[in-house]
Design an enzyme around this catalytic site. Sequence first.
Site, PDB file in Angstrom:
ATOM      1  N   HIS A   7       0.833  -1.204   0.000  1.00 35.18           N
ATOM      2  CA  HIS A   7       0.000   0.000   0.000  1.00 35.18           C
ATOM      3  C   HIS A   7       0.866   1.252   0.000  1.00 35.18           C
ATOM      4  O   HIS A   7       2.056   1.197   0.321  1.00 35.18           O
ATOM      5  CB  HIS A   7      -0.977   0.043   1.188  1.00 35.18           C
ATOM      6  N   HIS A  79       3.992   7.146   3.712  1.00 34.09           N
ATOM      7  CA  HIS A  79       4.929   6.027   3.561  1.00 34.09           C
ATOM      8  C   HIS A  79       4.459   5.084   2.465  1.00 34.09           C
ATOM      9  O   HIS A  79       3.314   5.142   2.028  1.00 34.09           O
ATOM     10  CB  HIS A  79       5.118   5.249   4.876  1.00 34.09           C
ATOM     11  N   GLU A 130       7.653   1.054   5.035  1.00 39.41           N
ATOM     12  CA  GLU A 130       7.108   0.019   5.904  1.00 39.41           C
ATOM     13  C   GLU A 130       7.348  -1.328   5.211  1.00 39.41           C
ATOM     14  O   GLU A 130       7.132  -1.448   4.001  1.00 39.41           O
ATOM     15  CB  GLU A 130       5.601   0.248   6.100  1.00 39.41           C
TER      16      GLU A 130
HETATM   17 CO    CO Z   1       1.174   1.353   6.281  1.00 37.22          CO
END
Ligand code: CO
Length: 136
Positions: A7, A79, A130
């Site tokens: 994502h 992020h 991440e």
């Molecule tokens: Co995230």
Amino acid sequence: MIGKLNHVAIAVPDLGAAAALYADSLGATVSAPKPLPDQGVTTVFVELPNSKIELIHPLGEDSPIENFLERNPRGGIHHVCYEVGDIAAAIDRLQADGMTVLGDGNPSIGAHGLPVVFLHPRDFCGTLIELEEVAA
Ligand code: CO
């Protein structure tokens, strides 16, 4: 080592307005808001055929995205999340390369109930990364 883009997270000052923008103007399928108190954010998931966008908004005191929104009052990309098959091996490799794994260096449980860690933006072209462990 990294696999799919899981994502992209976008911090937003108004979660309802952002969800409506994605649903109405962009014609996307969006989830109901989901509070994640452990992470200090409320999230709306935007489902795309090949990935997800996560709209994130501060929840509670000392949200980790509060400062980001102060610097970016209209919102912005916060992020990107890449999938890895073995997060412990990924952490070992990155730390051996001198990269900074944020927090105590151990995975926590992320928005999807899976282990995640964050990598310092200074090591990765100014982008907070991440890593999420997904079953291979
Ligand atoms: Co995230």
